[in-house]
Design an enzyme around this catalytic site. Structure first.
Site, PDB file in Angstrom:
ATOM      1  N   GLY A 179       0.817  -1.182  -0.002  1.00  0.00           N
ATOM      2  CA  GLY A 179       0.115   0.118   0.204  1.00  0.00           C
ATOM      3  C   GLY A 179       0.805   1.444   0.008  1.00  0.00           C
ATOM      4  O   GLY A 179       0.389   2.187  -0.755  1.00  0.00           O
ATOM      5  N   ASN A 214      -8.156   3.523   8.674  1.00  0.00           N
ATOM      6  CA  ASN A 214      -7.726   2.470   9.304  1.00  0.00           C
ATOM      7  C   ASN A 214      -7.857   2.471  10.775  1.00  0.00           C
ATOM      8  O   ASN A 214      -7.365   1.368  11.314  1.00  0.00           O
ATOM      9  CB  ASN A 214      -6.320   2.158   9.051  1.00  0.00           C
ATOM     10  CG  ASN A 214      -5.456   3.390   9.119  1.00  0.00           C
ATOM     11  OD1 ASN A 214      -6.082   4.511   8.692  1.00  0.00           O
ATOM     12  ND2 ASN A 214      -4.428   3.453  10.022  1.00  0.00           N
ATOM     13  N   GLN A 257      -7.873  -0.799   3.609  1.00  0.00           N
ATOM     14  CA  GLN A 257      -8.820  -1.365   4.720  1.00  0.00           C
ATOM     15  C   GLN A 257      -9.885  -1.858   4.276  1.00  0.00           C
ATOM     16  O   GLN A 257     -10.598  -2.587   4.815  1.00  0.00           O
ATOM     17  CB  GLN A 257      -9.015  -0.219   5.707  1.00  0.00           C
ATOM     18  CG  GLN A 257      -7.638  -0.173   6.732  1.00  0.00           C
ATOM     19  CD  GLN A 257      -7.187  -1.170   7.592  1.00  0.00           C
ATOM     20  OE1 GLN A 257      -7.966  -2.297   7.891  1.00  0.00           O
ATOM     21  NE2 GLN A 257      -5.851  -1.470   8.008  1.00  0.00           N
ATOM     22  N   SER A 278      -3.085  -3.718  -0.412  1.00  0.00           N
ATOM     23  CA  SER A 278      -2.066  -4.645   0.045  1.00  0.00           C
ATOM     24  C   SER A 278      -2.470  -5.785   0.363  1.00  0.00           C
ATOM     25  O   SER A 278      -3.501  -6.052   1.153  1.00  0.00           O
ATOM     26  CB  SER A 278      -1.570  -3.966   1.319  1.00  0.00           C
ATOM     27  OG  SER A 278      -0.004  -4.329   1.639  1.00  0.00           O
ATOM     28  N   HIS A 298      -1.333  -8.322   2.612  1.00  0.00           N
ATOM     29  CA  HIS A 298      -1.187  -8.604   4.162  1.00  0.00           C
ATOM     30  C   HIS A 298      -2.683  -8.314   4.798  1.00  0.00           C
ATOM     31  O   HIS A 298      -2.612  -8.750   5.766  1.00  0.00           O
ATOM     32  CB  HIS A 298       0.127  -8.401   4.469  1.00  0.00           C
ATOM     33  CG  HIS A 298       0.168  -6.955   5.008  1.00  0.00           C
ATOM     34  ND1 HIS A 298       0.017  -6.450   6.456  1.00  0.00           N
ATOM     35  CD2 HIS A 298       0.328  -5.794   4.386  1.00  0.00           C
ATOM     36  CE1 HIS A 298       0.102  -5.400   6.409  1.00  0.00           C
ATOM     37  NE2 HIS A 298       0.481  -4.995   5.518  1.00  0.00           N
ATOM     38  N   THR A 326      12.191  -6.870 -10.471  1.00  0.00           N
ATOM     39  CA  THR A 326      11.896  -8.267 -10.485  1.00  0.00           C
ATOM     40  C   THR A 326      10.619  -8.623 -10.136  1.00  0.00           C
ATOM     41  O   THR A 326      10.478  -8.362  -8.695  1.00  0.00           O
ATOM     42  CB  THR A 326      12.971  -9.318 -10.242  1.00  0.00           C
ATOM     43  OG1 THR A 326      14.097  -8.926 -11.173  1.00  0.00           O
ATOM     44  CG2 THR A 326      12.640 -10.645 -10.723  1.00  0.00           C
ATOM     45  N   CYS A 365       3.415   4.849  18.039  1.00  0.00           N
ATOM     46  CA  CYS A 365       4.751   5.106  18.945  1.00  0.00           C
ATOM     47  C   CYS A 365       5.758   5.155  17.848  1.00  0.00           C
ATOM     48  O   CYS A 365       5.995   4.100  16.966  1.00  0.00           O
ATOM     49  CB  CYS A 365       4.823   3.845  19.932  1.00  0.00           C
ATOM     50  SG  CYS A 365       6.381   3.874  20.664  1.00  0.00           S
TER      51      CYS A 365
END
Length: 383
Positions: A71, A151, A179, A199, A201, A237, A327
């Site tokens: 993303g 998100n 999201q 994205s 994941h 690649t 953080c």
């Protein structure tokens, strides 16, 4: 107790069918897709088959899908490269105050180069005003970037209305769908979307893999400089095994499965709210009403309990949730999303947590989470 993972908005675990595809590809289809001999042709076939599956999921053409590392790269490319390519038409960009940092920091970098950026404010639901957007548009605006869903609080933006608003304007429309992809019904043509990033994941696929949808005819150079992969649109690649695993994760998300997951997650949210209410916890939901937000995300203001105290307490009890703050380099900073929604002095800024559900969660885990939140609240307040 066993660790209960409830931070799926941050990342999701790969499910077994996706892992199986990834391992098989690593073992048998490891060639370079840009080479012309058998190994390369085999990898190219896998890559293009994966591209087709993903294109179909958003109503796009296969050649409108560009594989990326995720993303952030998609957002950076859509904003920085488009801004530069269209600078002769104008140097004004419109986005929102609650975008992911991949968008906000791209815009800030462009501001340092002399571009003008309008950051649309949001209300306490985390929603922009279409009137504000209309008033911000001018003849120098070349790009509008509005996330599909936030998100942190799960607010869904009026993407279709924005797309329709921009039909007769020169500005291209980009949306960060990280999201929303996998749960929302997305059709780039119906919604007049020019650029869309996401994205793998976030939908139980591998990390460092994503795609950027770029509508046919949109011309701008690659952010990554190098070879001529992805038909000269993204150098490097191609990660064929990860692309195949991504496509597998997408193929699992049939319309029926998306509906099932949405209803399941929504049920989890209602159960969590019911349990906290039942035990007299003083709390509020940050963002849109539960039934209007993304089903997998709920952001809770637990009144009187500092975010770090709640997060640490839940961690010790075996629950992984996100704080309402980020953080950075050891310094806890207020969430820019909550600040934009409620102002910099609101207690919500320092007393909120985000819970986000995934396919591996159960109603029993939600009840256990509620029980532990109640225990922490009572301990902190001495009840």
């Amino acid at each position: 107790m066993a660790e209960v993972y409830l931070d799926n908005a941050a990342t999701t675990p790969m499910v077994q069918p996706v892992i199986d595809v990834l391992v098989d590809q690593l073992n048998h289809h490891w060639g370079n897709a840009s080479t012309g001999y058998g190994y390369g042709r085999d990898a190219k076939r896998v890559l293009e088959d994966s591209r087709h599956v993903i294109a179909q999921s958003i109503g796009a053409r296969d050649d409108e899908i560009v594989f990326t590392s995720g993303g952030s790269e998609g957002d950076n490319t859509a904003i920085i490269q488009v801004a530069h390519a269209r600078a002769k038409l104008g140097k004004h960009i419109i986005t929102t105050a609650i975008e992911h940092d991949a968008v906000l920091k791209s815009c800030q970098a462009l501001e340092a180069e002399g571009f003008r950026v309008t950051y649309l404010p949001v209300d306490e639901r985390g929603m922009i005003s279409l009137t504000d957007l209309k008033e911000a548009l001018d003849d120098q605006t070349t790009l509008v970037s509005v996330m599909m869903a936030n998100n942190e609080v799960g607010t869904k933006m009026p993407i279709r209305q924005i797309g329709e608003l921009l039909v007769d304007h020169q500005a291209w429309f980009h949306t960060d769908a990280v999201q929303a992809y996998g749960l929302e019904d997305i059709d780039v043509n119906r919604d007049h979307i020019d650029l869309l990033s996401t994205s793998a994941h976030k939908i139980n696929g591998p990390k460092m893999m994503g795609f950027l949808y770029r509508r046919e005819g949109l011309n701008f150079s690659s952010l990554i400089k190098g070879g001529e992969q992805e038909t000269k649109r993204r150098a490097g690649t191609e990660n064929v095994p990860a692309a195949a695993a991504f496509a597998k994760a997408v193929s699992l998300l049939t319309p029926a499965e998306k509906d099932h997951r949405g209803q399941k997650f929504l049920g989890f949210k209602h159960e969590l709210v019911r349990q906290l209410t039942k035990h007299g916890i003083d709390f509020a939901v940050n963002g849109s009403p539960i039934d209007e937000a993304m089903p997998q995300i709920i952001n809770l203001w637990i009144k009187g309990v500092p975010t770090q105290v709640m997060q640490n307490g839940l961690d010790l009890a075996g629950f992984a949730v996100s704080g309402g703050s980020a953080c950075t380099a050891g310094n806890v900073e207020p969430s820019h999303v909550l600040v934009a929604m409620f102002g910099p002095v609101s207690p919500r800024i320092t007393e909120s947590i985000r819970v986000s559900f995934g396919v591996m969660n159960t109603i029993e885990q939600v009840d256990a989470l509620a029980t532990n939140i109640v225990k922490i609240v009572k301990r902190v307040k001495g009840e």
